[in-house]
Design an enzyme around this catalytic site. Structure first.
Site, PDB file in Angstrom:
ATOM      1  N   HIS A  56       0.953  -1.122  -0.018  1.00  0.00           N
ATOM      2  CA  HIS A  56       0.075   0.140  -0.039  1.00  0.00           C
ATOM      3  C   HIS A  56       0.968   1.293  -0.033  1.00  0.00           C
ATOM      4  O   HIS A  56       1.368   1.863   1.194  1.00  0.00           O
ATOM      5  CB  HIS A  56      -0.942   0.190   1.192  1.00  0.00           C
ATOM      6  CG  HIS A  56      -1.643  -1.238   1.667  1.00  0.00           C
ATOM      7  ND1 HIS A  56      -2.605  -1.697   0.997  1.00  0.00           N
ATOM      8  CD2 HIS A  56      -1.207  -2.303   2.389  1.00  0.00           C
ATOM      9  CE1 HIS A  56      -2.968  -2.787   1.417  1.00  0.00           C
ATOM     10  NE2 HIS A  56      -2.044  -3.213   2.266  1.00  0.00           N
ATOM     11  N   GLN A  59       0.972   4.138   2.372  1.00  0.00           N
ATOM     12  CA  GLN A  59       1.204   4.172   3.942  1.00  0.00           C
ATOM     13  C   GLN A  59       2.985   4.408   4.039  1.00  0.00           C
ATOM     14  O   GLN A  59       3.079   4.422   5.096  1.00  0.00           O
ATOM     15  CB  GLN A  59       0.970   2.494   4.293  1.00  0.00           C
ATOM     16  CG  GLN A  59      -0.667   2.582   4.402  1.00  0.00           C
ATOM     17  CD  GLN A  59      -1.040   1.106   4.672  1.00  0.00           C
ATOM     18  OE1 GLN A  59      -0.232   0.278   5.289  1.00  0.00           O
ATOM     19  NE2 GLN A  59      -2.287   0.741   4.566  1.00  0.00           N
ATOM     20  N   GLU A 229      -5.376 -12.052   9.394  1.00  0.00           N
ATOM     21  CA  GLU A 229      -4.020 -11.137   9.896  1.00  0.00           C
ATOM     22  C   GLU A 229      -4.438 -10.938  11.333  1.00  0.00           C
ATOM     23  O   GLU A 229      -3.299 -10.940  12.090  1.00  0.00           O
ATOM     24  CB  GLU A 229      -4.364  -9.921   9.196  1.00  0.00           C
ATOM     25  CG  GLU A 229      -3.124  -9.139   9.571  1.00  0.00           C
ATOM     26  CD  GLU A 229      -3.074  -7.563   8.906  1.00  0.00           C
ATOM     27  OE1 GLU A 229      -3.944  -7.320   8.067  1.00  0.00           O
ATOM     28  OE2 GLU A 229      -2.033  -6.832   9.060  1.00  0.00           O
ATOM     29  N   HIS A 263      -0.988 -12.452   4.323  1.00  0.00           N
ATOM     30  CA  HIS A 263      -0.982 -12.728   5.848  1.00  0.00           C
ATOM     31  C   HIS A 263      -0.862 -14.291   6.161  1.00  0.00           C
ATOM     32  O   HIS A 263       0.159 -14.793   6.346  1.00  0.00           O
ATOM     33  CB  HIS A 263      -1.700 -11.943   6.487  1.00  0.00           C
ATOM     34  CG  HIS A 263      -1.580 -10.471   6.309  1.00  0.00           C
ATOM     35  ND1 HIS A 263      -0.340  -9.643   6.515  1.00  0.00           N
ATOM     36  CD2 HIS A 263      -2.318  -9.286   6.193  1.00  0.00           C
ATOM     37  CE1 HIS A 263      -0.287  -8.356   6.205  1.00  0.00           C
ATOM     38  NE2 HIS A 263      -1.617  -8.140   6.035  1.00  0.00           N
ATOM     39  N   ASP A 314       4.248  -4.439   2.175  1.00  0.00           N
ATOM     40  CA  ASP A 314       2.795  -4.133   3.139  1.00  0.00           C
ATOM     41  C   ASP A 314       2.560  -2.535   3.355  1.00  0.00           C
ATOM     42  O   ASP A 314       2.618  -1.647   2.501  1.00  0.00           O
ATOM     43  CB  ASP A 314       2.449  -4.975   4.024  1.00  0.00           C
ATOM     44  CG  ASP A 314       0.893  -4.839   4.521  1.00  0.00           C
ATOM     45  OD1 ASP A 314       0.270  -3.929   3.953  1.00  0.00           O
ATOM     46  OD2 ASP A 314       0.686  -5.597   5.462  1.00  0.00           O
TER      47      ASP A 314
HETATM   48 ZN   LIG Z   1      -2.380  -4.984   3.279  1.00  0.00          ZN
END
Ligand SMILES: [Zn+2]
Length: 421
Positions: A56, A59, A229, A263, A314
């Site tokens: 992502h 992020q 997750e 995950h 991630d």
């Molecule tokens: Zn993710």
């Protein structure tokens, strides 16, 4: 153009060989084998580029900003982190998502990732109304990848409920229409491919999962979803369906050889059996899973079932493929109290299995994409390492700083010292 590169060593999952050249032509490896003529790369080893299978990009904007307790949340965990992430996601516009993504992809190239799978779920304006071009933000991310030179698998992500209004589409057909449009737009863009994803069983109900699963199956598209997750996600799924997340995915026709589960941290034996039976893959994101307090990947169980594994950075708390791979084995050692735990059948070390997870294959060969990294053999982390130990030294003793150059599609897109591409 045809070009033969002659590094000191060529690295595969098992060994590092000297006297080997790699010939690049039209974005592919035309030959890998004994060679004496070509462009010498002294002090360098060549290895395949790593694939970052879960990102992502936006992020990246949280780095360093979420590593303290907020007075409003004295007990910090995944769910409080998510509030901070939502606040960041609220602010983004096409220009700013392109800029943060471009920087993130530039960092990936510098770290040795040559390809990225972007799990993209910010689709609309902050109040949920579509942009004039309903794929404006997805296209901004694709343009960022092209700006940086990284190879992109772009996954528009279905989001039906929860989260922010800008994540959501009104129906599965409306979402899939956007995916169709984006696929059409991406044609003729050599570095960009489009697949499809559902965010999670929390955000996407069974009916949508069925529709998206059958769409991906029909067109043989990569299909990703977050699952298992956090324990709460499993409890909620059991309460709603009487099934654990992967059981629900199997029942909804979401699992196949084209499916990747992100995950699988808390997947139980039955869920892992289902992934194995369907030939589905798991993507582990150890630095993020550690940072968020998610838990440990059931790596031994995944290896035992021969489930294909990939890695992702991630949330980009850290962008370093060597560290992701090392974490997988180190966590397995902490959990088992043993050493050299993740050793595949007929092998004696965890390194080959880990490097295959990072690269998606066992080493450079004719026909592969010309996505390569140059490793600086003069780097202090690799000084005095014997050639035969180089693959394990990379996994267990090196970081992204050993990457001196990155080639994507036969073009050099990063060289040491160029940090802001
Ligand atoms: Zn993710």
């Amino acid at each position: 153009m045809r070009q033969t590169l002659l590094p000191d060593l060529v690295v595969d999952a098992h060994e590092a060989r000297s006297g080997v050249g790699i010939t690049v032509q039209c974005g592919r490896l035309a030959a890998v084998g004994p060679a004496t003529a070509g462009e010498r790369l002294p002090g360098r080893a060549l290895a395949p580029g790593f694939v970052n299978d879960h990102s992502h990009a936006f992020q990246r904007g949280l780095r360093g900003a979420v590593e303290r307790i907020e007075p409003s949340h004295p007990r910090d965990d995944f769910w409080t982190w998510r509030e901070r992430m939502y606040a960041l996601a609220t602010e983004l516009a096409p220009d700013s998502i392109r800029e943060v993504s471009r920087r993130c992809y530039g960092e990936m190239l510098s770290a040795g990732y040559t390809g990225v799978t972007e799990f993209h779920y910010i689709h609309h304006r902050p109040d949920g109304t579509p942009y004039k071009d309903p794929n404006a933000l997805a296209k901004a991310v694709a343009l960022a990848a092209e700006d940086s030179g990284i190879r992109l698998l772009l996954l528009p992500v279905a989001y039906a409920r929860g989260g922010l209004p800008r994540f959501q589409d009104p129906s599965a057909p409306a979402f899939l229409q956007r995916v169709d449009d984006l696929r059409g737009w991406s044609e003729g863009r050599p570095l960009v491919k489009v697949g499809v994803a559902a965010h999670s069983v929390r955000a996407v109900p069974r009916g949508w999962l069925q529709e998206i699963g059958s769409y991906a199956r029909r067109d043989d598209l990569p299909l990703h979803i977050h699952a298992d997750e956090q324990p709460r996600e499993i409890e909620d799924c059991l309460a709603e369906y009487g099934l654990r997340p992967v059981e629900l995915l199997a029942e909804a026709g979401f699992l196949g050889t084209h499916t990747t589960i992100i995950h699988a941290t808390h997947a139980d034996g039955k869920e892992l059996d289902l992934l194995s039976q369907h030939g589905a893959s798991v993507c582990a994101c150890p630095t993020t899973e550690g940072n968020l307090g998610d838990g440990f990947l059931p790596a031994e169980e995944i290896l035992k079932r021969e489930i294909h594994l990939s890695i992702g950075s991630d949330s980009h708390v850290r962008v370093d493929p060597f560290e992701e791979l090392r974490e997988i084995e180190t966590n397995a050692r902490r959990l088992s109290g043993r050493r050299n735990v993740l050793v595949a059948e007929n092998e004696t070390a965890p390194t080959p299995w880990l490097l295959r997870a990072g690269w998606g294959h066992g080493g450079p060969k004719a026909g592969d994409l010309a996505d390569l990294i140059e490793i600086d053999l003069t780097h202090p982390a690799l000084a005095d390492v014997e050639a035969r130990n180089l693959p394990s030294a990379l996994v267990f003793g090196a970081g992204s700083g050993v990457v001196a150059g990155t080639w994507v599609d036969g073009r050099k897109v990063y060289a040491t010292g160029e940090t802001d591409r």
